[in-house]
Design a protein around this motif. Sequence first.
Motif, short mmCIF file in Angstrom:
data_model
loop_
_atom_site.label_atom_id
_atom_site.label_comp_id
_atom_site.label_asym_id
_atom_site.label_seq_id
_atom_site.Cartn_x
_atom_site.Cartn_y
_atom_site.Cartn_z
N ARG A 190 0.86 -1.19 0.00
CA ARG A 190 0.00 0.00 0.00
C ARG A 190 0.89 1.23 0.00
NH1 ARG A 190 -1.50 -1.92 6.05
NH2 ARG A 190 0.39 -1.16 7.01
N PRO A 191 0.31 2.42 -0.20
CA PRO A 191 1.15 3.63 -0.19
C PRO A 191 1.85 3.80 1.15
CG PRO A 191 -1.02 4.12 -1.06
CD PRO A 191 -1.09 2.72 -0.53
N TYR A 192 3.04 4.39 1.10
CA TYR A 192 3.85 4.56 2.30
C TYR A 192 3.22 5.55 3.25
CZ TYR A 192 7.87 5.60 5.25
OH TYR A 192 8.71 5.78 6.32
N ARG A 193 3.28 5.24 4.52
CA ARG A 193 2.83 6.17 5.54
C ARG A 193 4.00 6.44 6.47
NH1 ARG A 193 -1.11 3.91 9.55
NH2 ARG A 193 -0.01 4.97 11.21
N ARG A 195 5.87 7.13 9.66
CA ARG A 195 5.57 6.97 11.09
C ARG A 195 6.62 7.74 11.88
NH1 ARG A 195 4.20 2.67 8.46
NH2 ARG A 195 2.14 1.81 8.83
N ARG B 181 8.14 4.87 -1.38
CA ARG B 181 6.88 5.49 -1.78
C ARG B 181 5.74 4.53 -1.45
NH1 ARG B 181 6.21 8.34 -6.73
NH2 ARG B 181 6.88 10.35 -5.94
N ARG B 182 6.08 3.28 -1.22
CA ARG B 182 5.07 2.31 -0.84
C ARG B 182 5.58 1.52 0.37
NH1 ARG B 182 1.17 2.04 -4.18
NH2 ARG B 182 0.49 -0.04 -3.61
#
Lengths: 235, 358
Positions: A190-193, A195, B181-182
Amino acid sequence: MRSVVLLSGGIDPVSGRPAPPSGEIAAIGLALSAGGAVGGVHVGLPAAALGQAAGHGLGQIACLRGVGDPVAILAAHLSAAPPDLVLAGSRACGGEDSGMLPYLLAERLGWPLLAGVVAIGTVADGWLPVTIGLPLGARQDARIRLPCILCAHDAAPAPPFVFDRARRVAMHAVAVADAETIAPPEGTERPYRARPRLIGSAAPAGGGRVLDNPDPAEAARVLLDHLRALGMLDA
Amino acid sequence: MTGRPRRDPRAERARCLVPGGARPRLVRAGWDGMAIVPDAGPREPVMIRLETPAFWVAAVVEAPDGRLDRWGRQTLGSARVLAGTDGGVVALLVGRDVAEAVGEAGADRVVCLETAIGPDAMPGAMLAALAPFAPRHVVLAESPAGGDWARRLAARSGWPIQTGVEMLSARQAIRPVGGVRRERAAVPARLLTLPIDRVAPYGGTRREGRPCPAPDVPAMAARIQVGPVIAAQAAGMPLAEAPFVMAAGHGVRDFDSFHTLSRLLGATEGASRVVCDAGLMPRAAQVGASGTVLDARCYLAVGIAGAPQHLQGLGKVEHVVAVNTDLHAAIVARAGLSIIADAQAVMPALIALLRGEG
Ligand SMILES: Cc1cc2nc3c(=O)[nH]c(=O)nc-3n(C[C@H](O)[C@H](O)[C@H](O)COP(=O)(O)OP(=O)(O)OC[C@H]3O[C@@H](n4cnc5c(N)ncnc54)[C@H](O)[C@@H]3O)c2cc1C
Ligand SMILES: Nc1ncnc2c1ncn2[C@@H]1O[C@H](COP(=O)(O)O)[C@@H](O)[C@H]1O
């Protein structure tokens, strides 16, 4: 001396546009400093980032077009005509980015590997002297038997980019036998978040010891003891 | 004057204050000396001893100079996260023995490996040391050495690896992919590497940290020879990489002493913006938001007020030491040791002391 630089293609992490990872540009610099013939190898189709990497000093790049495990494809290609030196970046940018490929390749070829290389010297009786970059500017000298794999330090000096070289690079596709397939990585993507990192671990909580208006000699004594206790004065 | 009786808040506070304890504690009902005082007197040291845990989790910790650093503690902390309540943690200590501290940091067993083993033989030595434990997971720091060992171990053993895990729980590990980016969330793999400051160190009851014998390292045909580590020369080192920085602020007028002292201490020189603007130090020496962000372990700030723009440059610095005439300067709040005195007096005194000793 014949060197091969492993190129992964890749993207720029900020813009997302094609760009070679900095470690691979540093690897090109190391290969050029070793002298002799230098070529690039990429497993996959010709990509824009490869041309940009070539602008830093590669005349030709072989694109191995095979299906399956890139480690097996590279191992087969390299053992057909073994070079003296294989150079890689610390990790790719835009794929799995684990930095495992050079290690798996070394294990498969049975070659020695060193990582974090900032400079290489000239071969003397079968040994290649290299300099390894460590944190805080420390350096370590090492020697390694040829043929070998070296992973460049990201901060190793990068050769300058020449646009004309990027334009003229000869990229030839090489058809190779298909290798065994590898299982896709587990988990959900999934898209990077971003932290937050742990906070407060760097700075001590609250204020520290305060010495109000000591006489200079006492202040000097306390300062010296404190710096000694922190281990800053052993070296 | 008539009316309400006057209150004396100070006397009331003194009456309510419970003696002992590190922080003031007030009992509003009035302290009569009968209540139980917590934290008074030394406590009986308690320790968790684990004989046969359900499974083992290993953590590889670097301690080249016999000191367990923050990253090492965090690596042990994440091994504890993966071990949960049933598992045991075995620490593979590469370097000098720090068994006592390792137990505090959450290890039930300790195996010591020598740094001299070298990178080529290290995966074999680690596999031999881990064999009796058959660990479910092995955690390493994503440091230059730790990351290298982890990848060698993965290539040798064929164990799946997740590198640079940014979030870790017993059931899930999340790591960035695709050029940050992911990200991918998956069940923790057998091998994991952790960047710094992602997982908290262990904060629970002390563990045993029982030493276990190290395995015999099989002799290998040497393909790699590694020499000693050469620490960088303080003077020529880039500011961003330097481990020990001494910086001058507007409070420094005696720059001869400053330069002499930095040379004697082996510190790299830095400066605040005011000093660089005045041309007293080169622009490359500026520490702060519009200068260099340090990666140092120790920062000695002489005559620096500690403006926010300057403090931004101290992001990761662990130990700050300040010399300043102003007790209320912002740098004093950030410092582990502050000397409230004139820098022009303290610097020569320290030089004299260092010269007298060596
Ligand atoms: C956009 C912007 C960006 C900036 N970026 C930066 C940056 O990157 N880096 C940076 O440093 N600043 C930066 N600044 C400037 C910053 O705000 C402060 O002005 C600066 O850091 C103050 O430097 P100083 O502490 O040396 O001087 P001062 O604020 O003048 O403080 C001098 C200190 O020395 C003490 N002192 C005086 N005499 C003595 C003595 N004899 N002995 C001991 N102590 C003494 C005083 O008590 C005082 O605390 C920036 C400002 C702006 C607006
Ligand atoms: N497809 C590829 N072809 C050639 N070299 C590669 C390829 N992928 C990765 N590499 C090399 O291996 C290094 C580490 O990549 P990775 O293991 O994918 O993070 C890169 O810096 C490249 O030098």
